[in-house]
Design an enzyme around this catalytic site. Structure first.
Site, short mmCIF file in Angstrom:
data_model
loop_
_atom_site.label_atom_id
_atom_site.label_comp_id
_atom_site.label_asym_id
_atom_site.label_seq_id
_atom_site.Cartn_x
_atom_site.Cartn_y
_atom_site.Cartn_z
N SER A 134 43.78 45.65 39.53
CA SER A 134 43.78 46.54 38.36
C SER A 134 45.22 46.95 38.01
O SER A 134 45.47 47.45 36.92
CB SER A 134 42.94 47.79 38.63
OG SER A 134 43.40 48.45 39.79
N ASP A 137 44.19 42.86 47.17
CA ASP A 137 43.30 42.01 46.37
C ASP A 137 43.85 40.60 46.25
O ASP A 137 45.04 40.41 46.02
CB ASP A 137 43.22 42.56 44.94
CG ASP A 137 41.90 43.25 44.65
OD1 ASP A 137 40.97 43.16 45.47
OD2 ASP A 137 41.81 43.88 43.58
N GLU A 180 30.71 47.64 42.56
CA GLU A 180 31.27 48.21 41.33
C GLU A 180 30.26 48.19 40.21
O GLU A 180 29.65 47.15 39.91
CB GLU A 180 32.54 47.42 40.91
CG GLU A 180 33.15 47.99 39.62
CD GLU A 180 34.56 47.52 39.31
OE1 GLU A 180 35.17 46.80 40.13
OE2 GLU A 180 35.04 47.88 38.21
O1 KIV Z 1 41.47 46.16 41.38
C1 KIV Z 1 40.95 47.23 41.72
O2 KIV Z 1 41.50 48.32 41.52
C2 KIV Z 1 39.65 47.17 42.38
C3 KIV Z 1 38.90 48.45 42.55
C4 KIV Z 1 38.34 48.83 41.25
C5 KIV Z 1 37.86 48.35 43.60
O3 KIV Z 1 39.21 46.12 42.73
#
Ligand code: KIV
Length: 277
Positions: free
Chosen positions: A50, A88, A186
């Site tokens: 994000s 991520d 989510e």
């Molecule tokens: O990228 C992100 O911030 C996320 C969260 C929303 C869990 O994957």
């Protein structure tokens, strides 16, 4: 009420062991100062993709690269000593094959010092999750609304309503079986989040899911009111730092224009002050 601060960072196994226990606290972060603020308050800190939107002004997470994740992963790691770092895997860095996922995830782990990676997908990613976990890479799974798939999901819609619920349940079971130590849910209906939480043996981390999940996560820029381009229903603003920053910048501009800043206490004299004995 103040939250209790941790003294040492948990390992993925410690997070797994919190199933059904004290709720797991987590937030995203992209910078060292923000990581320092939440260190020890959060059980884990996610460098989420994000960041493409909240930090880099991109319109989705699809343009986020592995290099961006590693850069921000390193920055956040420098700010943490008592929270685990999770990074991520960005779009295109793991979906092709378990081998591709291992190559890129091992780079993330080595270069950032993360304790785990997170990747999006349920049944379809089960082989990859198993491949990584059997080779020393702890994986947090992410199902429900998976923003890297907005083009096939038809946008940022709630996932798991009606007949979709069965598939979501299968996704949750598949990632548990494959060895994920936790799973992010989510934007799924509350009752489905409760059923998944009750039926799978790994902690569920909710975002737009249910207070009954084993933990919660929010994007820090959303919950602090720093990112205001839009606000999802599941976001609660715990502060309004964007407004505070705007007011502070306007006050600075006024003082600069009035020549009242810098004041006498901010400028230097010709002679150095005498050293104290
Ligand atoms: O990228 C992100 O911030 C996320 C969260 C929303 C869990 O994957």
């Amino acid at each position: 009420m103040s939250a209790t601060a941790r003294k040492t960072a948990p390992m993925p196994e410690d997070i797994r062991a919190r199933k059904g226990g004290t709720p797991i606290v987590s937030l995203t972060a992209c910078t060292t100062p923000m990581a320092e603020v939440m260190d020890g308050i959060c059980d884990f800190v996610l460098v989420g993709d994000s960041l493409g939107m909240v930090l880099h002004g991109l319109s989705s997470t699809l343009d986020v690269t592995l290099e961006m994740m590693i850069l921000h992963g390193k920055a956040v790691r420098r700010g943490l000593s008592a929270s685990m770092l999770v990074v991520d895997m960005p779009f295109g860095s793991y979906e092709e094959s378990p081998q591709q996922a291992f190559q890129n995830a091992s780079r993330v782990m080595r270069e950032t010092g993360a304790g785990a990676v997170k990747l999006e997908g349920g049944v379809v990613m089960a082989d990859t999750i198993a491949f990584l976990t059997k080779r020393g890479i702890p994986v947090m799974a992410h199902i429900g609304l998976t923003p890297q798939s907005i083009n096939t999901l038809g946008g940022y819609k709630v996932q798991g309503r009606g007949p979709q619920a069965e598939q979501m349940m299968a996704d949750a079971r598949a990632v548990e079986e494959a060895g994920a130590f936790a799973v992010v849910l989510e934007k799924v209906p509350e009752s489905l989040a409760n059923t998944i939480t009750a039926e799978v043996g790994i902690p569920t981390i909710g975002i737009g899911a249910s207070a009954q999940c084993d933990g919660q996560i929010l994007v820090v820029d959303d919950m602090l009111g720093l990112f205001t381009a839009f606000k999802a229903k599941f976001v609660k603003r715990f502060a309004h730092l964007g407004d505070d920053a705007k007011a502070a910048i306007a006050a600075y501009a006024s003082e600069v224009q009035a020549r009242s800043f810098p004041g006498p206490e901010h400028v230097f004299s010709d002679t150095a002050p005498k050293a104290k004995k």
